[in-house]
Design a protein around this motif. Structure first.
Motif, PDB file in Angstrom:
ATOM      1  N   TYR A 105       0.815  -1.217   0.000  1.00  0.00           N
ATOM      2  CA  TYR A 105       0.000   0.000   0.000  1.00  0.00           C
ATOM      3  C   TYR A 105       0.847   1.265   0.000  1.00  0.00           C
ATOM      4  O   TYR A 105       0.471   2.279   0.577  1.00  0.00           O
ATOM      5  CB  TYR A 105      -0.936  -0.012   1.212  1.00  0.00           C
ATOM      6  N   ASP A 144       5.076   9.419  12.541  1.00  0.00           N
ATOM      7  CA  ASP A 144       4.061   8.883  11.629  1.00  0.00           C
ATOM      8  C   ASP A 144       2.641   9.206  12.083  1.00  0.00           C
ATOM      9  O   ASP A 144       1.790   9.558  11.260  1.00  0.00           O
ATOM     10  CB  ASP A 144       4.220   7.370  11.494  1.00  0.00           C
ATOM     11  N   ALA A 152       0.134  11.556  10.068  1.00  0.00           N
ATOM     12  CA  ALA A 152      -1.112  10.993   9.538  1.00  0.00           C
ATOM     13  C   ALA A 152      -2.315  11.804  10.013  1.00  0.00           C
ATOM     14  O   ALA A 152      -3.264  12.034   9.248  1.00  0.00           O
ATOM     15  CB  ALA A 152      -1.250   9.533   9.960  1.00  0.00           C
ATOM     16  N   ALA A 208      -4.862   9.111   0.929  1.00  0.00           N
ATOM     17  CA  ALA A 208      -4.032   7.927   0.718  1.00  0.00           C
ATOM     18  C   ALA A 208      -2.734   8.299   0.015  1.00  0.00           C
ATOM     19  O   ALA A 208      -1.657   7.805   0.372  1.00  0.00           O
ATOM     20  CB  ALA A 208      -4.795   6.880  -0.092  1.00  0.00           C
ATOM     21  N   LEU A 237      -0.279  10.117   2.412  1.00  0.00           N
ATOM     22  CA  LEU A 237       0.306   9.170   3.357  1.00  0.00           C
ATOM     23  C   LEU A 237       1.376   8.318   2.673  1.00  0.00           C
ATOM     24  O   LEU A 237       2.485   8.146   3.183  1.00  0.00           O
ATOM     25  CB  LEU A 237      -0.787   8.292   3.959  1.00  0.00           C
ATOM     26  N   ARG A 238       1.051   7.797   1.486  1.00  0.00           N
ATOM     27  CA  ARG A 238       2.011   6.968   0.760  1.00  0.00           C
ATOM     28  C   ARG A 238       3.263   7.764   0.391  1.00  0.00           C
ATOM     29  O   ARG A 238       4.374   7.218   0.389  1.00  0.00           O
ATOM     30  CB  ARG A 238       1.364   6.393  -0.499  1.00  0.00           C
ATOM     31  N   VAL A 241       3.865   6.017   4.627  1.00  0.00           N
ATOM     32  CA  VAL A 241       2.867   5.452   5.537  1.00  0.00           C
ATOM     33  C   VAL A 241       1.866   4.643   4.705  1.00  0.00           C
ATOM     34  O   VAL A 241       1.174   5.209   3.856  1.00  0.00           O
ATOM     35  CB  VAL A 241       2.129   6.555   6.320  1.00  0.00           C
ATOM     36  N   ALA A 264      -1.274   3.074   3.116  1.00  0.00           N
ATOM     37  CA  ALA A 264      -2.674   3.511   3.140  1.00  0.00           C
ATOM     38  C   ALA A 264      -3.415   2.875   1.982  1.00  0.00           C
ATOM     39  O   ALA A 264      -2.917   2.831   0.856  1.00  0.00           O
ATOM     40  CB  ALA A 264      -2.760   5.032   3.053  1.00  0.00           C
ATOM     41  N   VAL A 290     -10.513   5.706   4.004  1.00  0.00           N
ATOM     42  CA  VAL A 290      -9.102   5.331   3.928  1.00  0.00           C
ATOM     43  C   VAL A 290      -8.781   4.421   5.106  1.00  0.00           C
ATOM     44  O   VAL A 290      -9.296   4.622   6.215  1.00  0.00           O
ATOM     45  CB  VAL A 290      -8.201   6.581   3.966  1.00  0.00           C
ATOM     46  N   VAL A 296      -5.391   3.247   7.176  1.00  0.00           N
ATOM     47  CA  VAL A 296      -3.973   3.562   7.349  1.00  0.00           C
ATOM     48  C   VAL A 296      -3.355   2.533   8.291  1.00  0.00           C
ATOM     49  O   VAL A 296      -3.988   2.089   9.258  1.00  0.00           O
ATOM     50  CB  VAL A 296      -3.791   4.998   7.901  1.00  0.00           C
ATOM     51  N   HIS A 297      -2.128   2.126   7.978  1.00  0.00           N
ATOM     52  CA  HIS A 297      -1.435   1.152   8.821  1.00  0.00           C
ATOM     53  C   HIS A 297      -0.498   1.899   9.766  1.00  0.00           C
ATOM     54  O   HIS A 297       0.530   2.442   9.352  1.00  0.00           O
ATOM     55  CB  HIS A 297      -0.643   0.165   7.975  1.00  0.00           C
ATOM     56  N   TRP A 307      -4.328  -1.820  11.166  1.00  0.00           N
ATOM     57  CA  TRP A 307      -5.069  -1.009  10.198  1.00  0.00           C
ATOM     58  C   TRP A 307      -6.181  -0.251  10.902  1.00  0.00           C
ATOM     59  O   TRP A 307      -6.874  -0.801  11.756  1.00  0.00           O
ATOM     60  CB  TRP A 307      -5.661  -1.902   9.109  1.00  0.00           C
TER      61      TRP A 307
END
Length: 209
Positions: A11, A39, A43, A88, A91-92, A96, A98, A118, A120-121, A126
Motif C-alpha cells: 500500500y 508517523d 497521519a 491515501a 500518506l504513501r 505510511v 494507506a 481510507v 492507514v497502517h 489497520w
C-alpha cells in the motif's frame, strides 16, 4: 471491524489515481511531515487537511469532477472518494501505508450508494479514517483506538461495511468519476451502489507506477 489486507508494503505504490509521486502531492506531504515528524502526528495532519481544507462537492455545491489526488489538491474540492484518494496519496508519499475502504449506505433503506474511506497502517494495525468533511450531524475524527467515522453502519437498513483494504480505488468508482462532467448530477444518480464484482486489492482500472 476486522479488515482484510495484504502486507503493508503493498500500500505504498503510486498509480494514476493515487498519484503519490506527483510533485504537488509530494510537496504537500513533505511540508506536513516537516511540521509533524512522527508517523501518527503526520497521519493526523494529513487527515485533517483532507477533511477540513478540501471541500466536499455536495456541501460546496461545486460541480467540478476530481478523481486523481493531485487534482483534488489543486482544486480543493471532491467527493468522499476523491478526498480519500488525496489522503491515501499523501500518506504513501511519506512512507505510511494507506489503502481504500468502502461502506454501502442509504438514506431511505431502498437506494444505496458507496461511501469512500481510507485505511492507514499505524502502530502495527489497520485503522479506518473518514475524510469526508464534517457538517452538522457529521463528526468524523482521527482515532487509532475507536473508529470515528461520519456514518456508523445501520445493519437493519441493509447498510454494510466492506472489510477489504484495496490497494487501488474500486473500478466502478473510477469509471463513474471518469465518465462524469458534473459531479452534482452524478450524485443524483450514477454512483456505484456496491463494490465491483470480484473487487480485490488491485480492483481499479488504473496504471501502477
Amino acid at each position: 471491524m476486522n479488515l482484510s489486507a495484504h502486507a503493508p508494503a503493498a500500500y505504498l505504490a503510486a498509480d494514476d489515481v493515487i498519484d503519490a509521486d506527483h510533485p504537488a502531492v509530494r510537496d504537500a506531504a513533505a511540508t506536513l511531515r516537516a511540521a509533524h515528524p512522527g508517523d501518527v502526528p503526520f497521519a493526523r495532519a494529513a487527515f485533517e487537511l483532507a477533511r477540513d481544507e478540501i471541500r466536499h462537492s455536495c456541501d460546496a455545491a461545486d460541480p467540478r469532477v476530481t478523481l486523481r489526488a493531485s487534482d483534488v489538491l489543486r482544486d480543493g474540492v471532491g467527493l468522499c472518494f476523491a478526498k480519500s484518494h488525496l489522503l491515501a496519496a499523501m500518506l504513501r508519499a511519506e512512507g505510511v501505508p494507506a489503502g481504500l475502504c468502502y461502506q454501502r449506505l442509504t438514506d431511505d433503506g431502498e437506494t444505496f450508494v458507496l461511501h469512500g474511506l481510507v485505511a492507514v497502517h499505524l502502530q502495527d494495525g489497520w485503522h479506518r479514517l473518514d475524510p469526508r468533511g464534517n457538517k452538522p450531524g457529521v463528526d468524523a475524527q482521527f482515532s487509532l483506538t475507536s473508529e470515528r467515522l461520519a456514518w456508523p453502519v445501520r445493519v437493519d437498513l441493509g447498510e454494510r461495511d466492506y472489510p477489504q483494504v484495496l490497494v487501488a480505488p474500486d473500478r466502478d468508482v473510477v469509471r463513474a468519476l471518469r465518465g462524469a462532467t458534473n459531479v452534482l448530477e452524478l450524485c443524483r444518480g450514477g454512483l456505484p451502489s456496491d463494490l465491483s464484482t470480484g473487487s480485490g486489492a488491485d480492483a481499479a482500472d488504473v496504471t501502477s507506477r
